[in-house]
Design a protein around this motif. Structure first.
Motif, short mmCIF file in Angstrom:
data_model
loop_
_atom_site.label_atom_id
_atom_site.label_comp_id
_atom_site.label_asym_id
_atom_site.label_seq_id
_atom_site.Cartn_x
_atom_site.Cartn_y
_atom_site.Cartn_z
N PHE A 1 0.79 -1.23 0.00
CA PHE A 1 0.00 0.00 0.00
C PHE A 1 0.82 1.28 0.00
O PHE A 1 0.26 2.35 -0.04
N THR A 2 2.15 1.16 0.08
CA THR A 2 2.94 2.39 0.14
C THR A 2 3.22 2.91 -1.28
O THR A 2 3.34 2.12 -2.22
N PRO A 3 3.33 4.22 -1.42
CA PRO A 3 3.65 4.77 -2.73
C PRO A 3 5.06 4.40 -3.15
O PRO A 3 5.90 4.06 -2.32
N LYS A 4 5.31 4.47 -4.44
CA LYS A 4 6.56 3.97 -4.99
C LYS A 4 7.79 4.61 -4.38
O LYS A 4 8.80 3.95 -4.13
N SER A 5 7.69 5.92 -4.11
CA SER A 5 8.90 6.62 -3.67
C SER A 5 9.36 6.14 -2.30
O SER A 5 10.54 6.17 -1.98
N LYS A 6 8.38 5.69 -1.46
CA LYS A 6 8.77 5.31 -0.09
C LYS A 6 8.77 3.81 0.11
O LYS A 6 9.10 3.32 1.19
N LYS A 7 8.40 3.07 -0.93
CA LYS A 7 8.22 1.63 -0.78
C LYS A 7 9.48 0.93 -0.25
O LYS A 7 9.43 0.20 0.74
N TYR B 1 14.77 -0.08 -10.92
CA TYR B 1 13.76 -0.92 -11.55
C TYR B 1 12.34 -0.50 -11.17
O TYR B 1 11.38 -1.10 -11.63
N LEU B 2 12.24 0.54 -10.30
CA LEU B 2 10.92 0.88 -9.77
C LEU B 2 9.90 1.17 -10.87
O LEU B 2 8.74 0.80 -10.77
#
Lengths: 655, 308
Positions: free
Chosen positions: A21-27, A102-103
């Protein structure tokens, strides 16, 4: 019910969920934090066992048919839990840096979830005492690592290697299934403790061998190794680091576990394991030396090191057979120590290789060169890793190899002359393996980092801090273990307790020698300091001129004139041609207007070469059963129905 | 106090002998060739000259190139403290000869990466040859030590003299074979004729010399000294096998020194009467050492079976 074991499980599951559920930048950072916390909890459990309390038991209740599952963290489990949690937490931190690129292109979330499943299953494999649950988590470990290997699944070679890995693991699983089922039927119980009673009072050779083969597939002992050099190079670097450093060690854990369960292993089994281990170490190091793909080189070097570990285990078994406790302890301890060291320096090498791959986008060492000036930090840790792998003094690899040598040395005056001669030959071959490892790793290090660049490396720069800090921790640990082995020994020595019934353990003797070794290493450091001081004084106020390399009078050398990796090892490879699979083929230019001409040289894995026709025969045989698999769901449901009817009839007939 | 004197004597020996060893070899060659030859102290003058110079460093190299001579010299100096001279070494523990073998490997590792660091095709060639030939020696050395351990219970270099206490005539044969094998090891590791010729003038035929083409000044001095030291170390092990112990400490020293000088003279004689073998036959020469080690193993087994 609070304990750190459950807390660790909770952290890992939580981390996997939250990363959904976390956004990509903080995943990546959030995932890494949870994973590391989980690993710290497991590390606390294992350190508590190793340093203070001894065995700890946790119970989990599951539904039928498994029932109560007992997790027993004894010394052996605790040791494996410790290295798993340590290496995977550094791997996760490193991975958080590695995966950044790779995000946007790959599905990172599922990858992260599988990482946690892998960690969890590895921890459970090493601590569970229930055979059925053991097989379940073992399978979970294979499947989750399969998904981790095929992260870059848009490439054909990746998928191919991944499927090869999955199938090989399942062949190994069949052996485990046969072995454990036999034990379950014989003892009418699922617990390892009951197996122990059975195995110690009956003729156990066959079951032991079947289980040994099953675990060898995971460990990568030759001839069951062929998945390893295929899967490691294609996996992302943090995964190959984790797999090579700890996951293949679960195979070794399995072998060690059945050794603790089987008290009277015959000496013939001990000697056969020793021979397999020698072949593994020897062929592993020769193939490793020949590779041009640096990750493949490291993968074969893992096979070599698994061979060295197994040599230690075999010495342990042989020593235990005629109750020479010193030899036996040194053998098992050398193996355990080498597992520890290997998990550190091999993850270091794989992570550092990841740095190189991300910057240069090639795995072929013949295209690299001169990277030391661009990536000094990666270069230094690579040097330390290489020195450790070669087992050179001052670095960690030497200590464990020394213990194995020392066990062999004590085994030379064995009660049977055959064993003595075998020990002397092993002694020599181990030395030979060490010498060949030097050839392989001088090649690996020098061709990548030294000399002039063989291709354009203008835009190569040093990796991020997050991808360097784990490396420095591992490198520091390698050096510290090499200089102060006695403290690591104090941490690890209890791991050998489960192998013996009653211990009259001479820990003092081994501690004494390790302390002396440590003292002499300090002298070595002193000598190095002294010599470098002299050199510094001598060169003070002297003119140091920079010139180009001596080209034998030739004024326009170019970088392609450097010695290549293949040329460097070819003189040795030529010597061992029959087993190295080294070949050259030449098509010389002909006639007045020569057209095509080429010169090719390379090598193949002789086991692949000779096994492939056999495997081809098997797949030909199975192609006759292809009609069973229609690819239609209805057909499969029909099969299920037929099976149920047969089962029903059988029950009725049997009454 | 005695310990300190002992260590001091050892330090003097290790500082003096490696270069002296080279000097004796050259003098022997000169005498046999009918020349007057340079003084046996010539290597000392060369060494001091190099120490006073600055350096020329290739701009392809990195810090490895400057680090390597330090590491090579220190590892060999460190190996020296395990060699018992006249009965005792400065330091010893069980299994120290494994450490000794690995220290030779350590110096080789740095020699090779420093050679490859220059990016020269010649130096790569030398490195490739050196690691190939010397790696074959390793199993030979371990078989020898293992066989001696089997028959005399040896655990460290300090126990070698126990070998003389083993009863039976075969032991003389074993010692002779060990000395021959170690002598070949000394020639190959020290890169002397017939395995390699230190005075050769063509890069393509060199093994060791080609690896140090780019070193100069103090670095080259260190390497020169190290190659003398390496031969000195192995000749010391040879001396261990043939010095009868139990003498007075100082008599022990004298006998030890006599044997080391004698082995230098033998090397000189060999260099005068033999040409180096062709590059493709060097390997056969190296394999003689391994074959002898297997002979030692078999004679040890024979000795055991006969004795039992």
């Amino acid at each position: 019910m609070f304990n750190f074991f459950n807390l660790g499980i909770l952290f890992l599951i939580l981390g996997a969920f939250i990363s959904l559920f976390t956004p990509k930048s903080k995943k990546l950072p959030i995932f890494a934090i949870f994973s590391v916390l989980g690993n710290i909890s497991f590390a606390i459990v294992s350190l508590k066992v190793l340093l203070f309390s001894g065995e700890t038991t946790f119970n989990v209740y599951l539904s039928y048919p498994i029932g109560k599952v007992t997790f027993v963290v004894d010394y052996l489990s605790a040791f494996f839990m410790l290295i798993i949690s340590f290496v995977t937490s550094l791997g996760v931190i490193y991975g958080a840096g590695y995966l950044k690129k790779y995000l946007s292109t790959h599905s990172v979330t599922s990858h992260l979830i599988f990482i946690n499943i892998l960690i969890l299953s590895m921890i459970m494999v090493t601590s569970v005492q229930n055979s059925l649950f053991f097989l379940i988590v073992w399978e979970l470990m294979s499947v989750s690592s399969f998904f981790l290997v095929i992260f870059e699944n848009d490439k054909e070679e990746v998928l191919k290697a991944g499927i090869n890995y999955l199938i090989t693991m399942h062949i190994g699983f069949v052996f485990l299934l046969i072995g454990f089922t036999t034990l379950i039927i014989q003892t009418n119980s699922l617990n390892f403790e009951d197996f122990k009673v059975y195995l110690s009072n009956n003729n156990n050779s066959l079951i032991f061998l079947i289980l040994f083969i099953g675990f060898s597939f995971k460990a990568g002992l030759i001839p069951f190794h062929s998945w390893l050099p295929k899967a490691h190079p294609v996996a992302p670097s943090h995964i190959s680091g984790i797999m090579s450093a700890v996951m293949i060690k679960t195979g070794i854990y399995g072998i060690l576990r059945i050794i603790t369960l089987t008290e009277n292993i015959s000496i013939y089994i001990g000697v056969s394991i020793l021979i397999v281990a020698l072949i593994t170490a020897f062929l592993g190091v020769i193939y490793s030396m020949l590779q041009s793909d640096y990750k493949k080189l490291l993968a074969y070097s893992s096979i070599e090191n698994i061979g060295i570990i197994t040599i230690g285990i075999a010495i342990g078994i042989i020593g235990r057979y005629y109750s020479n406790e010193l030899v036996s302890t040194l053998g098992f301890l050398g193996a355990i120590f080498h597992i520890f060291n290997h998990s550190i320096f091999k993850s270091l090498m794989f992570f550092a290789s990841g740095n190189i791959y991300q910057q240069t986008h090639t795995k072929n060492i013949e295209k690299l060169g001169g990277l030391m000036k661009k990536m000094p930090h990666t270069g230094i840790v690579y040097l330390i890793g290489s020195l450790s792998i070669c087992g050179l003094p001052l670095f960690s690899g030497f200590v464990s190899k020394f213990l194995i040598y020392f066990g062999l040395l004590n085994n030379i005056q064995a009660p049977f002359i055959k064993i003595s001669v075998i020990s002397i030959i092993t002694f020599a071959l181990l030395g030979f393996v060490g010498a060949i490892a030097i050839i392989g790793f001088t090649k690996l290090f020098s061709i990548i980092f030294s000399g002039a660049p063989r291709t354009n490396i203008e835009d190569v720069k040093e990796s991020d801090k997050i991808m360097l800090i784990p490396l420095y921790i591992l490198a520091g640990l390698s050096v510290l273990t090499g200089i102060f082995p006695q403290y690591v020994y104090i941490l690890l020595h209890k791991t050998v307790f489960p192998f013996f019934n009653n211990i009259t353990f001479m820990s003092e003797d081994i501690l004494f020698i390790l302390t002396k070794l440590s003292n002499s290493m300090l002298i070595f450091v002193g000598i190095i300091g002294f010599v470098s001081l002299i050199r510094h004084r001598l060169l003070k106020n002297k003119k140091i001129t920079k010139e180009s390399t001596w080209g034998c009078g030739y004024n326009a050398p170019n970088t392609r004139m450097q010695y290549t990796g293949y040329a460097y090892v070819s003189s040795f490879a030529y010597l061992v041609k029959p087993i190295s699979g080294f070949f050259t083929s030449k098509k010389s230019p002909k006639g007045l207007f020569p057209k095509e001409s080429n010169f090719k040289f390379g090598h193949y894995d002789i086991f692949d070469k000779y096994l492939n026709p056999f495997l081809g025969f098997i797949s030909y045989l199975f192609s006759f059963f292809g009609f069973v698999q229609k690819g239609k769901i209805q057909t499969y449901i029909l099969y299920g129905l037929i099976f149920l009817i047969m089962l029903l009839t059988w029950t009725i007939i049997k009454g | 106090m005695e310990k300190i004197i002992f260590i001091l004597i050892n330090i003097v020996i290790v500082l003096f002998f490696p270069l002296f060893f080279l000097g004796i070899i050259n003098k022997t060659k000169a005498v046999i060739g009918g020349r007057k030859g340079a003084s046996v102290f010539q290597p000392f003058y060369d060494f001091m000259k190099l120490m006073r110079k600055g350096e020329v460093i290739s701009n392809t190299t990195s810090f490895i190139f400057s680090l390597a001579p330090i590491m090579i010299l220190s590892s060999l100096l460190f190996a020296y403290i395990f060699i018992p001279i006249s009965g005792n070494s400065i330091m010893n523990f069980e299994g120290d000869f494994v450490l000794f073998a690995y220290l030779l490997g350590f110096s080789k590792f740095f020699m090779v990466i420093s050679a490859l660091d220059t990016g020269s095709s010649f130096e790569g060639m030398g490195a490739s040859r050196e690691v190939t030939f010397t790696s074959i020696l390793e199993p030979g050395f371990f078989i020898i030590m293992g066989s001696v351990a089997f028959i005399s219970g040896l655990k460290s270099f300090n126990d070698i003299h126990n070998l003389l206490l083993v009863p039976g005539h075969l032991i003389l044969l074993i010692i002779t074979l060990v000395v021959i094998a170690l002598f070949i090891m000394m020639i190959v590791e020290g890169c002397r004729v017939p395995a390699d010729d230190p005075n050769t003038h063509l890069e393509l035929t060199m093994i060791h010399e080609v690896m140090v083409l780019d070193n100069s000044g103090p670095d080259f001095g260190f390497i020169l000294y190290s190659s003398g030291l390496k031969m000195f170390l192995i000749s010391s092990i040879i001396a261990l096998f043939i010095t009868p112990f139990g003498y007075n400490l100082y008599v022990g020293y004298l006998m030890y020194i006599a044997i080391v000088i004698a082995s230098a003279i033998v090397i000189g004689i060999i260099e005068s009467i033999m040409a180096r073998v062709r590059m493709s036959h060097v390997l056969e020469f190296v394999l003689i050492m391994v074959s002898i080690s297997f002979l030692i193993l078999s004679s040890v087994v024979v000795q055991f079976v006969k004795g039992a």
